[in-house]
Design a protein around this motif. Structure first.
Motif, PDB file in Angstrom:
ATOM      1  N   ARG A  58       0.838  -1.142  -0.030  1.00  0.00           N
ATOM      2  CA  ARG A  58       0.002   0.005  -0.094  1.00  0.00           C
ATOM      3  C   ARG A  58       0.944   1.325  -0.020  1.00  0.00           C
ATOM      4  O   ARG A  58       1.682   1.311   0.928  1.00  0.00           O
ATOM      5  CB  ARG A  58      -1.106   0.223   1.316  1.00  0.00           C
ATOM      6  N   TYR A  59       0.601   2.154  -1.024  1.00  0.00           N
ATOM      7  CA  TYR A  59       1.246   3.336  -1.159  1.00  0.00           C
ATOM      8  C   TYR A  59       0.529   4.494  -0.323  1.00  0.00           C
ATOM      9  O   TYR A  59      -0.597   4.759  -0.933  1.00  0.00           O
ATOM     10  CB  TYR A  59       1.534   3.689  -2.527  1.00  0.00           C
ATOM     11  N   ASN A  60       1.103   4.954   0.892  1.00  0.00           N
ATOM     12  CA  ASN A  60       0.383   6.065   1.360  1.00  0.00           C
ATOM     13  C   ASN A  60       0.960   7.535   1.261  1.00  0.00           C
ATOM     14  O   ASN A  60       2.131   7.963   1.671  1.00  0.00           O
ATOM     15  CB  ASN A  60       0.336   5.649   2.980  1.00  0.00           C
ATOM     16  N   TYR A  61       0.497   8.177   0.154  1.00  0.00           N
ATOM     17  CA  TYR A  61       0.950   9.338  -0.466  1.00  0.00           C
ATOM     18  C   TYR A  61       0.991  10.421   0.491  1.00  0.00           C
ATOM     19  O   TYR A  61       1.962  11.321   0.537  1.00  0.00           O
ATOM     20  CB  TYR A  61       0.410   9.432  -1.755  1.00  0.00           C
ATOM     21  N   PHE A 254     -11.884  10.837  -1.848  1.00  0.00           N
ATOM     22  CA  PHE A 254     -10.850  11.284  -2.059  1.00  0.00           C
ATOM     23  C   PHE A 254      -9.542  10.857  -1.929  1.00  0.00           C
ATOM     24  O   PHE A 254      -8.293  11.274  -1.925  1.00  0.00           O
ATOM     25  CB  PHE A 254     -10.862  12.834  -1.297  1.00  0.00           C
ATOM     26  N   ASP A 255      -9.480   9.398  -1.050  1.00  0.00           N
ATOM     27  CA  ASP A 255      -8.280   8.927  -0.768  1.00  0.00           C
ATOM     28  C   ASP A 255      -7.461   8.477  -2.206  1.00  0.00           C
ATOM     29  O   ASP A 255      -7.874   7.935  -2.918  1.00  0.00           O
ATOM     30  CB  ASP A 255      -8.776   7.735   0.201  1.00  0.00           C
ATOM     31  N   ASP A 256      -6.331   8.859  -1.882  1.00  0.00           N
ATOM     32  CA  ASP A 256      -5.233   8.599  -3.022  1.00  0.00           C
ATOM     33  C   ASP A 256      -4.523   7.443  -2.819  1.00  0.00           C
ATOM     34  O   ASP A 256      -3.679   6.955  -3.863  1.00  0.00           O
ATOM     35  CB  ASP A 256      -4.500   9.639  -3.418  1.00  0.00           C
ATOM     36  N   ASP A 257      -4.670   6.771  -1.816  1.00  0.00           N
ATOM     37  CA  ASP A 257      -3.597   5.672  -1.581  1.00  0.00           C
ATOM     38  C   ASP A 257      -3.843   4.464  -2.513  1.00  0.00           C
ATOM     39  O   ASP A 257      -5.021   4.186  -3.037  1.00  0.00           O
ATOM     40  CB  ASP A 257      -3.909   5.010  -0.026  1.00  0.00           C
TER      41      ASP A 257
END
Length: 444
Positions: A58-61, A254-257
């Motif tokens: 998971r990429y948590n930007y 809106f979450d971009d992860d």
């Protein structure tokens, strides 16, 4: 006519079964099992059935964090089902003394049936689970609960089960592995460490208490209206639901992860250590492989991987009394395997290995009060699902505070009344399994 068994008789029944039950579970190297790591970096069995273990990243930007771990893939919905029947105006629930390979104490009190789709379609070659026909033909009976709810989203990818309770009138042959119990008895047994299993707790949490008729409430041992604490049951709850959904829907929109399924071989911080697949430093679980031989199972001998817990997690629910109404402090939590990104969780949901200095002030308040036994109204060690997890025990704590002790709420926290939670639990995949399990221990 059924004569109610005492708590002592139930405990003796479990103890006697544990004494006479042959159980052999040995840890193995993956090469000694019928499981293997394939060329795509997936752990699976040679028939490509049952379940798989893959890697997930998971990429948590927003926080510039990359998380990775093994994850269980089981793309099927199983049954967690309980049969109930009324005897002399009292509702009894048909519970099972069942052992799972990962159970810390052999037998636990389980639903009438807990079966994956592979089990009851006999993909593994075993016999059909007892009582499965009552659930496959549930339209013939009165259905009290029928919901598809999530499992542990920190371990499974989008895994869900069908939580169902059917009420019958006909006579049922009670196998030696099963016993009729009242709801009150099951709740009492929940106070004993590792006795009532996770699947029982999640099914019972789905009972829509506030929607039952007075006769139905009476039959399951629910107190009469004038015996109820006003603080627990009054309040419309609906104003909270709009606020909660506004937050959750904003997150989903809106979450971009980004999440990505990857080869286990390409995980940067995981490697083989002897017979185990582990994190290079410290993580709250590791992957082990076991050979099991258990009497009374649909399949008596088999091998499989299990996720072994490294320490105990803490699941805690903070409550308070406000305007003569009991409130629960819950929070919205996105977990790596969550079916729809985010669910409501208990106030405290911390895996083993947490660092106290990294906790927020609400977490620290909880731990300080818990340590000093200040306001604790429930504190029991309960097991997680033993079919996939090995010896996973967690602290389950409910703790009451003065609302003024909570100075402010972070954006993802909400004070909610009981009716709000009852309404939300009717909707699939809104309350996570940790929160549902804590609600299940509340006294009816």
């Amino acid at each position: 006519m059924y004569i109610l068994k005492s708590k002592e008789e139930i405990l003796s029944w479990v103890e006697e079964k544990n004494k006479n039950l042959k159980v052999v579970i040995n840890k193995k190297n993956i090469l000694e099992t019928n499981w293997f790591l394939d060329e795509d970096g997936v752990i699976r069995n040679k028939d490509n059935t049952f379940f798989q273990i893959k890697g997930i990243k998971r990429y948590n930007y927003s926080n510039n964090i990359i998380e990775e771990q093994p994850i269980l893939i089981q793309d099927e919905i199983g049954y967690l089902g309980i049969i109930c029947k009324e005897f002399n105006g009292i509702m009894f629930f048909l519970m099972q003394a069942k052992i799972e390979p990962g159970n810390v104490n052999k037998i636990q009190i389980s639903p009438t049936i807990q079966a994956t789709k592979s089990n009851f379609t006999q993909k593994h070659g075993g016999k059909k689970p007892a009582y499965i026909e009552y659930f496959l033909n549930s339209d013939r009976y009165k259905v009290l609960v029928d919901q598809i709810q999530s499992e542990q989203s920190s371990r499974f990818l989008g895994k869900r089960n069908r939580n169902i309770i059917v009420s019958v009138d006909e006579d049922i042959e009670v196998l030696s592995s099963h016993m009729w119990m009242t709801l009150k008895q099951i709740k009492e047994l929940m106070k004993i460490d590792n006795l009532v299993n996770m699947d029982t707790r999640t099914v019972l949490s789905c009972i829509p208490y506030l929607s039952l008729t007075d006769d139905e409430k009476k039959s399951i041992g629910y107190p009469k209206s004038n015996e109820l604490k006003k603080s627990l049951y009054e309040g419309d709850g609906l104003n909270h639901i709009t606020q909660i959904y506004h937050y959750i829907n904003d997150y989903k929109m809106f979450d971009d992860d980004k999440k990505e399924i990857i080869s286990l071989n390409k995980m940067q911080n995981w490697k083989w250590k002897g017979d185990e697949f582990c994190h290079k430093d410290r993580y709250h679980f590791k992957v082990i492989f076991c050979e099991m031989e258990i009497e009374g199972r649909e399949v008596k001998k088999w091998t499989q991987p299990l996720f072994e817990a490294v320490g105990k997690a803490v699941f805690g629910l903070i409550t308070c009394i406000e305007d003569d109404m009991l409130k629960f402090l819950v929070k919205a939590v996105p977990e790596i395997g969550c079916f729809d990104k985010i669910e409501l969780a208990p106030t405290i949901q911390l895996e083993a290995g947490y660092e106290y200095d990294e906790l927020n002030y609400i977490d620290k308040l909880f731990f300080d009060r818990w340590k000093n036994k200040n306001g604790v109204i429930f504190d029991t060690i309960l097991s997680e699902e033993g079919g996939r997890f090995y010896h996973e025990q967690n602290h389950n704590v409910i703790l009451n505070v003065n609302k003024d002790d909570i100075r402010y709420l972070p954006d993802n926290y909400f004070w909610v009344d009981y009716k709000t939670l009852v309404e939300l639990i009717k909707i699939n995949n809104v309350l996570n399994i940790q929160l549902r399990n804590l609600l299940s221990v509340l006294e009816a």
